[in-house]
Design a protein around this motif. Structure first.
Motif, PDB file in Angstrom:
ATOM      1  N   GLU A 137       0.053  -6.790  17.568  1.00  0.00           N
ATOM      2  CA  GLU A 137       0.788  -7.067  16.483  1.00  0.00           C
ATOM      3  C   GLU A 137       1.787  -5.795  15.793  1.00  0.00           C
ATOM      4  O   GLU A 137       2.873  -5.878  15.481  1.00  0.00           O
ATOM      5  CB  GLU A 137       0.299  -7.850  15.365  1.00  0.00           C
ATOM      6  N   PHE A 138       1.206  -4.722  15.670  1.00  0.00           N
ATOM      7  CA  PHE A 138       1.767  -3.656  15.019  1.00  0.00           C
ATOM      8  C   PHE A 138       1.857  -2.328  15.973  1.00  0.00           C
ATOM      9  O   PHE A 138       2.393  -1.336  15.514  1.00  0.00           O
ATOM     10  CB  PHE A 138       0.848  -3.181  13.915  1.00  0.00           C
ATOM     11  N   LEU A 139       1.556  -2.575  17.406  1.00  0.00           N
ATOM     12  CA  LEU A 139       2.114  -1.490  18.217  1.00  0.00           C
ATOM     13  C   LEU A 139       1.414  -0.302  17.810  1.00  0.00           C
ATOM     14  O   LEU A 139       2.054   0.899  18.081  1.00  0.00           O
ATOM     15  CB  LEU A 139       3.559  -1.386  18.439  1.00  0.00           C
ATOM     16  N   LEU A 140       0.010  -0.370  17.442  1.00  0.00           N
ATOM     17  CA  LEU A 140      -0.644   0.893  17.118  1.00  0.00           C
ATOM     18  C   LEU A 140      -1.451   1.650  18.195  1.00  0.00           C
ATOM     19  O   LEU A 140      -1.974   0.832  19.130  1.00  0.00           O
ATOM     20  CB  LEU A 140      -1.489   0.447  15.838  1.00  0.00           C
ATOM     21  N   PRO A 141      -1.527   2.900  18.205  1.00  0.00           N
ATOM     22  CA  PRO A 141      -2.657   3.552  19.195  1.00  0.00           C
ATOM     23  C   PRO A 141      -4.059   2.640  18.923  1.00  0.00           C
ATOM     24  O   PRO A 141      -4.247   2.177  17.813  1.00  0.00           O
ATOM     25  CB  PRO A 141      -2.681   4.968  18.826  1.00  0.00           C
ATOM     26  N   ASP A 142      -4.694   2.811  20.080  1.00  0.00           N
ATOM     27  CA  ASP A 142      -6.057   2.077  20.067  1.00  0.00           C
ATOM     28  C   ASP A 142      -7.059   2.443  18.898  1.00  0.00           C
ATOM     29  O   ASP A 142      -7.764   1.748  18.297  1.00  0.00           O
ATOM     30  CB  ASP A 142      -6.840   2.272  21.536  1.00  0.00           C
ATOM     31  N   HIS A 143      -7.070   3.985  18.772  1.00  0.00           N
ATOM     32  CA  HIS A 143      -7.972   4.428  17.697  1.00  0.00           C
ATOM     33  C   HIS A 143      -7.548   4.231  16.458  1.00  0.00           C
ATOM     34  O   HIS A 143      -8.520   3.757  15.291  1.00  0.00           O
ATOM     35  CB  HIS A 143      -8.074   6.011  17.793  1.00  0.00           C
ATOM     36  N   LEU A 144      -6.384   4.046  16.088  1.00  0.00           N
ATOM     37  CA  LEU A 144      -6.010   3.578  14.669  1.00  0.00           C
ATOM     38  C   LEU A 144      -5.944   2.106  14.575  1.00  0.00           C
ATOM     39  O   LEU A 144      -6.333   1.702  13.526  1.00  0.00           O
ATOM     40  CB  LEU A 144      -4.286   3.923  14.673  1.00  0.00           C
ATOM     41  N   ALA A 145      -5.897   1.232  15.448  1.00  0.00           N
ATOM     42  CA  ALA A 145      -6.152  -0.080  15.463  1.00  0.00           C
ATOM     43  C   ALA A 145      -7.589  -0.291  15.067  1.00  0.00           C
ATOM     44  O   ALA A 145      -7.667  -1.226  14.477  1.00  0.00           O
ATOM     45  CB  ALA A 145      -5.744  -0.908  16.890  1.00  0.00           C
ATOM     46  N   LYS A 146      -8.383   0.345  15.805  1.00  0.00           N
ATOM     47  CA  LYS A 146     -10.037   0.306  15.384  1.00  0.00           C
ATOM     48  C   LYS A 146      -9.972   0.710  14.093  1.00  0.00           C
ATOM     49  O   LYS A 146     -10.889  -0.202  13.311  1.00  0.00           O
ATOM     50  CB  LYS A 146     -10.794   1.240  16.330  1.00  0.00           C
ATOM     51  N   THR A 147      -9.563   1.711  13.425  1.00  0.00           N
ATOM     52  CA  THR A 147      -9.859   2.062  12.075  1.00  0.00           C
ATOM     53  C   THR A 147      -9.212   0.792  11.172  1.00  0.00           C
ATOM     54  O   THR A 147      -9.925   0.328  10.259  1.00  0.00           O
ATOM     55  CB  THR A 147      -8.775   3.400  11.996  1.00  0.00           C
ATOM     56  N   TYR A 148      -8.068   0.547  11.473  1.00  0.00           N
ATOM     57  CA  TYR A 148      -7.568  -0.804  10.834  1.00  0.00           C
ATOM     58  C   TYR A 148      -8.489  -1.957  10.601  1.00  0.00           C
ATOM     59  O   TYR A 148      -8.904  -2.564   9.775  1.00  0.00           O
ATOM     60  CB  TYR A 148      -6.258  -0.994  11.018  1.00  0.00           C
ATOM     61  N   ALA A 149      -8.962  -2.250  12.114  1.00  0.00           N
ATOM     62  CA  ALA A 149      -9.854  -3.407  12.162  1.00  0.00           C
ATOM     63  C   ALA A 149     -11.224  -3.152  11.503  1.00  0.00           C
ATOM     64  O   ALA A 149     -11.486  -4.159  10.812  1.00  0.00           O
ATOM     65  CB  ALA A 149     -10.155  -3.391  13.677  1.00  0.00           C
ATOM     66  N   SER A 150     -11.656  -2.186  11.409  1.00  0.00           N
ATOM     67  CA  SER A 150     -13.068  -1.952  10.749  1.00  0.00           C
ATOM     68  C   SER A 150     -12.802  -2.255   9.072  1.00  0.00           C
ATOM     69  O   SER A 150     -13.637  -2.630   8.356  1.00  0.00           O
ATOM     70  CB  SER A 150     -13.615  -0.366  10.809  1.00  0.00           C
ATOM     71  N   VAL A 151     -11.729  -1.598   8.583  1.00  0.00           N
ATOM     72  CA  VAL A 151     -11.314  -1.592   7.211  1.00  0.00           C
ATOM     73  C   VAL A 151     -10.921  -3.090   6.803  1.00  0.00           C
ATOM     74  O   VAL A 151     -11.679  -3.559   5.818  1.00  0.00           O
ATOM     75  CB  VAL A 151      -9.856  -0.752   6.850  1.00  0.00           C
ATOM     76  N   VAL A 152     -10.246  -4.012   7.655  1.00  0.00           N
ATOM     77  CA  VAL A 152      -9.723  -5.204   7.670  1.00  0.00           C
ATOM     78  C   VAL A 152     -11.260  -6.115   7.337  1.00  0.00           C
ATOM     79  O   VAL A 152     -11.531  -7.006   6.708  1.00  0.00           O
ATOM     80  CB  VAL A 152      -8.942  -5.770   8.659  1.00  0.00           C
ATOM     81  N   PHE A 153     -12.342  -6.049   8.430  1.00  0.00           N
ATOM     82  CA  PHE A 153     -13.473  -6.547   8.696  1.00  0.00           C
ATOM     83  C   PHE A 153     -14.262  -6.201   7.277  1.00  0.00           C
ATOM     84  O   PHE A 153     -14.865  -7.242   6.842  1.00  0.00           O
ATOM     85  CB  PHE A 153     -14.190  -5.977   9.802  1.00  0.00           C
ATOM     86  N   MET A 154     -14.243  -5.095   6.900  1.00  0.00           N
ATOM     87  CA  MET A 154     -15.112  -4.855   5.674  1.00  0.00           C
ATOM     88  C   MET A 154     -14.553  -5.711   4.312  1.00  0.00           C
ATOM     89  O   MET A 154     -15.278  -6.259   3.634  1.00  0.00           O
ATOM     90  CB  MET A 154     -15.151  -3.401   5.415  1.00  0.00           C
ATOM     91  N   SER A 155     -13.176  -5.738   4.314  1.00  0.00           N
ATOM     92  CA  SER A 155     -12.589  -6.531   3.311  1.00  0.00           C
ATOM     93  C   SER A 155     -12.910  -7.857   3.355  1.00  0.00           C
ATOM     94  O   SER A 155     -13.217  -8.459   2.264  1.00  0.00           O
ATOM     95  CB  SER A 155     -11.063  -6.214   3.431  1.00  0.00           C
ATOM     96  N   ALA A 156     -12.782  -8.379   4.470  1.00  0.00           N
ATOM     97  CA  ALA A 156     -12.913  -9.873   4.561  1.00  0.00           C
ATOM     98  C   ALA A 156     -14.342 -10.242   4.359  1.00  0.00           C
ATOM     99  O   ALA A 156     -14.560 -11.374   3.839  1.00  0.00           O
ATOM    100  CB  ALA A 156     -12.702 -10.367   6.031  1.00  0.00           C
ATOM    101  N   ASN A 157     -15.149  -9.434   4.584  1.00  0.00           N
ATOM    102  CA  ASN A 157     -16.826  -9.839   4.192  1.00  0.00           C
ATOM    103  C   ASN A 157     -17.398  -9.045   3.062  1.00  0.00           C
ATOM    104  O   ASN A 157     -18.381  -9.261   2.873  1.00  0.00           O
ATOM    105  CB  ASN A 157     -17.598  -9.319   5.526  1.00  0.00           C
TER     106      ASN A 157
END
Length: 329
Positions: free
Chosen positions: A116-136
């Motif tokens: 969706e955002f054309l981010l590098p893999d490691h940056l996508a993983k960082t955002y994924a972790s932050v989003v996951f923690m926010s959602a839960n």
């Protein structure tokens, strides 16, 4: 963050300019700043790390629902972190936008963010972790957790995404994979196993197998003595901690409870990181053999539809990695 169509494959993003934009500059000013001089490889790396690890600000966002009420706190966050208000707002909006974009998407969270955002893999993983923690809504603000860093939290969140979510179970028959939702079937199985894993006969057998394994590997006798004297409490805490994750309130306190029930206890023995790694490795490695011996000795069929080791290894391996990440000597 709006993007036009790219006419190259893959798109080339100037991370120095992107970093300047993230820190609060307008697009025009960021481009001008990026073209002002040629940066060395070291300077480029440093600026890119600042983009990924603006820990002071991200630390304030972890586990929080990023709504209008929290937006009103950005002034205070700016003052306490020394980061400009514009940069705090931009990072706040970035995380909100990522969460909004992927909230209804099935499949891999990291893949969806990267696509969706054309981010590098490691940056996508960082955002994924932050989003996951926010959602839960993970609790991260308690004073006792102040030693934990952003990489500590995001590493553990990434491990949970990879191993404990609905989308992580390759054997699942569910039609929808979701990396934002923890696998309730797995957590229910873990909860139900508590009755069997706290049985006195099983606990005694577990202790014998682990002590035998450590003696065979010739670990120091003084260390083995600390394992023997503390085993039952640590075992009880590991089993109880896993069983509690089924409940939303206990899941929210994942980091608090992990610190209090396991990390703090082991530090007080006192064990260093090597000690806890040796113990957890033996704890995992001896499980299957111990389970087989237990079933044979009791003469009863396994009361679960699947062997205990399948559920427990999924729990223990991820737990071990989280503990080692958070175990600061």
């Amino acid at each position: 963050m709006a993007m036009s169509v790219f006419l190259c494959d893959p798109p080339e993003i100037d991370m120095v300019v992107f970093s300047q934009w993230l820190q609060g500059l307008s697009i025009e000013a960021a481009v001008k700043s990026g073209n002002r001089k040629e940066l060395t490889g070291f300077e480029r790396s440093r600026n890119f790390l600042q983009l990924l690890q603006n820990e002071a600000v991200i630390r304030e966002f972890l586990g929080k629902k990023l709504n209008a009420r929290h937006r009103r706190d950005l002034d205070d966050i700016s003052k306490s972190t020394g980061v400009s208000l514009k940069s705090c707002c931009r990072q706040f909006d970035n995380i909100k936008q990522v969460l909004k974009a992927v909230d209804d998407l099935d499949g891999s969270l990291v893949y969806n963010i990267r696509s969706e955002f054309l981010l590098p893999d490691h940056l996508a993983k960082t955002y994924a972790s932050v989003v996951f923690m926010s959602a839960n809504k993970f609790e991260t603000g308690k004073k006792r957790l102040s030693y934990m860093t952003v990489p500590d939290f995001t590493c553990c969140a990434s491990l949970m995404i990879e191993h404990w979510t609905v989308g992580s179970d390759a054997t699942s028959s569910r039609a929808v994979d979701d990396d934002l939702e923890l696998d309730k079937d797995f957590l229910q199985e873990l909860h139900d196993l508590k009755l069997y894993l706290t049985d006195r006969v099983w606990v005694d057998r577990r202790q014998r197998f682990i002590l035998k394994d450590m003696k065979k590997k010739q670990h120091p006798s003084g260390y083995i003595s600390t394992v023997e004297s503390n085993f039952k409490m640590i075992h009880k805490n590991i089993v109880s901690f896993g069983a509690s994750l089924l409940h939303s309130r206990d899941l929210k306190d994942f980091f608090v409870d992990l610190h209090e029930k396991l990390i703090e206890y082991c530090m007080q023995i006192p064990w260093n990181k090597t000690h806890i790694e040796i113990f957890l490795s033996s704890f995992i490695d001896t499980f299957a053999e111990c389970e087989a011996a237990h079933v044979k000795a009791t003469g009863k069929p396994n009361p679960r539809e699947k062997p205990w080791r399948i559920v427990c290894s999924r729990y223990y391996i991820t737990l071990k990695k989280c503990i080692l990440q958070l175990y600061h000597n």
